[in-house]
Design a protein around this motif. Sequence first.
Motif, PDB file in Angstrom:
ATOM      1  N   LEU A 146       0.833  -1.208   0.000  1.00 33.89           N
ATOM      2  CA  LEU A 146       0.000   0.000   0.000  1.00 33.89           C
ATOM      3  C   LEU A 146       0.864   1.253   0.000  1.00 33.89           C
ATOM      4  CD1 LEU A 146      -2.819  -0.865   2.554  1.00 33.89           C
ATOM      5  CD2 LEU A 146      -3.017  -0.617   0.096  1.00 33.89           C
ATOM      6  N   ASN A 157      -3.285   2.103   7.749  1.00 33.25           N
ATOM      7  CA  ASN A 157      -2.588   2.918   6.757  1.00 33.25           C
ATOM      8  C   ASN A 157      -3.307   4.211   6.427  1.00 33.25           C
ATOM      9  OD1 ASN A 157      -0.045   1.742   5.675  1.00 33.25           O
ATOM     10  ND2 ASN A 157      -1.365  -0.054   5.659  1.00 33.25           N
ATOM     11  N   LEU A 158      -4.532   4.344   6.923  1.00 37.53           N
ATOM     12  CA  LEU A 158      -5.307   5.537   6.562  1.00 37.53           C
ATOM     13  C   LEU A 158      -5.178   6.646   7.586  1.00 37.53           C
ATOM     14  CD1 LEU A 158      -8.632   4.202   5.059  1.00 37.53           C
ATOM     15  CD2 LEU A 158      -6.783   5.392   3.925  1.00 37.53           C
ATOM     16  N   PHE A 159      -4.655   6.337   8.769  1.00 33.19           N
ATOM     17  CA  PHE A 159      -4.674   7.345   9.821  1.00 33.19           C
ATOM     18  C   PHE A 159      -3.291   7.617  10.373  1.00 33.19           C
ATOM     19  CE2 PHE A 159      -9.061   5.884  10.018  1.00 33.19           C
ATOM     20  CZ  PHE A 159      -9.730   7.084  10.164  1.00 33.19           C
ATOM     21  N   PRO A 160      -3.065   8.855  10.822  1.00 37.30           N
ATOM     22  CA  PRO A 160      -1.895   9.107  11.660  1.00 37.30           C
ATOM     23  C   PRO A 160      -2.223   8.706  13.096  1.00 37.30           C
ATOM     24  CG  PRO A 160      -3.079  11.134  11.337  1.00 37.30           C
ATOM     25  CD  PRO A 160      -3.813  10.085  10.561  1.00 37.30           C
ATOM     26  N   ARG A 161      -1.241   8.742  13.938  1.00 34.87           N
ATOM     27  CA  ARG A 161      -1.486   8.433  15.336  1.00 34.87           C
ATOM     28  C   ARG A 161      -2.192   9.615  15.998  1.00 34.87           C
ATOM     29  NH1 ARG A 161       3.398   8.682  16.830  1.00 34.87           N
ATOM     30  NH2 ARG A 161       3.806   6.638  15.983  1.00 34.87           N
ATOM     31  N   SER A 190      -2.673   2.351  13.996  1.00 34.04           N
ATOM     32  CA  SER A 190      -3.090   3.742  13.928  1.00 34.04           C
ATOM     33  C   SER A 190      -4.606   3.739  13.830  1.00 34.04           C
ATOM     34  CB  SER A 190      -2.530   4.425  12.697  1.00 34.04           C
ATOM     35  OG  SER A 190      -1.138   4.445  12.756  1.00 34.04           O
TER      36      SER A 190
END
Lengths: 143, 282, 125, 358
Positions: B34, B251-255, B180
């Motif tokens: 990804l 993979n779609l979000f930051p922390r 995440s």
Amino acid sequence: MGMMKHLMVRSRRRSLWMMHFCLGGCNGCSIEIMAALTPMYDLERFGILNTGNPKHTDVLLVGGSVNHRNRRTLKNLIDQIPAPRLIVAVGTCALTGGIFNEAYNIIGGANRVVDVDVYVPGCPPKPEAVIDGILSGLDKFEQ
Amino acid sequence: MNLAKLWVPAAAVIAAPVFGGLIAGIDRKISARLQGRYGPPILQPFYDLYKLFGKDPLAVNRWQPFFAAMYLFGAAASVAWLALGGDLLVLFFLTTFTVGFLVLGASCVPSPFSRAGAGRELLQALVYEPVLILVFAAIFQQTGRWDAAGVWRQGGVLLAQTPLLYLCLFLVLVIKLRKSPFDFSASPHAHQELVRGVLTEYSGPFLAMVELGHWYETALLLMICALFWSSVPGSAILVAATVAGLIFVDNLFPRLTWRWMMARIWLPLPGLALLNLIWLMV
Amino acid sequence: MLESTSLVDADRLHSHAGNLKENGWRLVGMTGVAREGGVDLFYHFDRELKMTNLKVETEEDETIPSIGDQFPGAWIHENEIQDQFGIRFDGLDPDYRRLFFLEENVEATPICRGVSARVSKEPGK
Amino acid sequence: MTVSVIPVGPQHPVFLEPFQLKLVVEDEVVSEALPRFGYVHRGLEALVVSKDFRQMTRVAERICGICSAIHGMTYCRAIEKLLGITPPPRAQMLRLVWSELHRMHSHLLWLGLFAEAMGFESLFMQIFRIRETVMDILEQTTGNRVIISVNVIGGVRRDLDAEGADGIRRALKKVAGDLERIRPVLVDDYSVRKRTEEKGILAKERAYELGAVGPVLRASGISQDIRRTGYGAYGELDFEPVVESGGDCQARCKVRYRELFQSMDLIRSGLDRLSDGEIQTKSKEKPEGEILVRSEQPRGEVVYYIRADGSKHLQRLRIRTPTFANMAALMDLLPGLDLADVPLVTLSLDPCIACTER
């Protein structure tokens, strides 16, 4: 027993957790190491993972020359890395002190403080050279 | 007590880490793809684990290896209990103890990163434990059974009646597997504020033990997920979809921060689960 | 000689700096240049891409008033000068006492050609 | 209430370079921050003793790998002024092109690290993938990726042929397209905004008072860009500094993101106006006098002070680097921050420790 040992060597060669520590250099080697982690070069395909924690580290990439203050930090870091470990000096500064060797605060290359296994020359070395340097040190794990 | 019955949990104890490790390997491979990378081989987590067992054992104090072992034991026991078809309430207490040992192991060392990680781990437990108990209550409400074996035999698609609960369970999974946006206590990605938080001070074989425990936990949670569609093909589809969802969310979000989790997730999550439960009851 | 540089005494430095601050100047940096028997200190200021400089000629081991109370970003410049030239600043906060960049075994080094560099290096390892 | 002291660094995964922040933390809120420097200090200003003024160009380039082209250019400009020579127009324009390409690689590196500090691995990877296009074009046109070493006293070392110029244009087109595609994630995404908005606010007056420079100052609403003084070929091109008003991490991110497009515009118009001719003015003189020269680096204003006495070696070289000036602002921002935001806010100033300590 032989098989277990064979498997261990294989695992060690396949799974390297790395940490990079930049000493008194220009930072150029550091960003090339970062670049080696990213899609174009992708260190992870060799099982090399960036950890940033000495306790989880197998291979330490040292960039830059040793000065009077970071000498102790480097030594502390090495002491925290459990054996077996691989130490790779990346870039001219880590090899000899490089262009800064005559500066008043510089002691010299990384080998003044630690026993370096692999030297990767270049100012800065390209990511390919960094990868090649790490992988050519793997034979150390054969013993 | 039928001795032959013990084969099932014994097999589960051996199979669960293999399963958990494979999930981790697939996760790393798909995540890499990804991100536009080639990625490590699927078997990478096993190389990592075996290598860790071969490193020099450096423990900070005597308690640290003990807590790591207890965490591993707790996680394995939970899997064995579930495979045995045991009571879900007992399972709940087992998982709580397991997390407790992880927190204890992280707070028995002087490192501030590890301690801060332990604190956050506890806060996470505070968020997901109520949801877990509500999930078990809902399973009981629907099937009339507390024991996992009975629930499985009852069959049926629990998911049809409990979509909201399953969503909550999915979020619990995101938190538990440190994906995440909730990867703040011990993220597998290095570049974060706590340098792996809970795991900072573990090294070599002890880190391997914790990692192995984590694979057991992964397997355990996915086994709980499987209960929501209790037929072999059904649960396989459900687990696969759940894992795919986890990877995408990761993979779609930051922390995000734990403050955000406490403000936005802590009450709504059990609330949502409760809503579903009430709907089941009336 | 640098453009638009005015020579000031150490004890009038404060009032000059205060004047500049009131007129909206920003502290850009400080430069020390060693000469025989002392150090030339330059204070560089900027306002709307124009620069002006103050020059203070100090004797060896003299104490200069810090301008940290007028320009809060001055501490980092003053600490560095303190390291490299051995000038002390009065009222410096935070004060690293000559250990800002250098370790104890590296003595203050007037980094300028013609003035001897005093460095004692202990071997590595 | 639990009070603990957390030493962030000297080795910490979020910082590429060794630098320590001792944080006094009360319930994960920072109450006091004390920095410790000197891990990268080399003392390269004193190298003027052993290296002559031409060799010092190479040292200046190695102050910092991320801003090396502009360091080299600024040093050369200072020496050229002392020698009383001007590089030919073609060399001036080539310097601009390579400086701006270098600014792009620096800003992309920062955007990537910023994403990583948020824990956004996939965005980090995507941004670094975009960055490789810029690195490739740097390597194609100069022969090196990071320290491109194109500046020499009196001009540039390498010429750019029509093919190289076309290559740059093509690469820019690709980068522009890729950057537009990550815009929704970087600027509009809910979770990214949650992490960056109102974090580490530096008020306008405070930023000016602390002497902050570059994107940090511009993100706080002050329009200051040393390129506007029109040094080199910048005087021939028309552009406005990128200014945001928020003063928080989000604003600093936006400034750098928009500056990438500004750099691309500058490069394109620079390539269009590239005149034919020499690329170097030779001089056999030795520098003499005193000079102060400023340039705009990716991180802000850099100031070179040089004193020379007409001999082969310079008398004094002093470099005030942008991060050195921004450090005061960082120390002002840290107290009161949540521990989880410390790496992000620290990184939002784009600290370059190699520059700071020289």
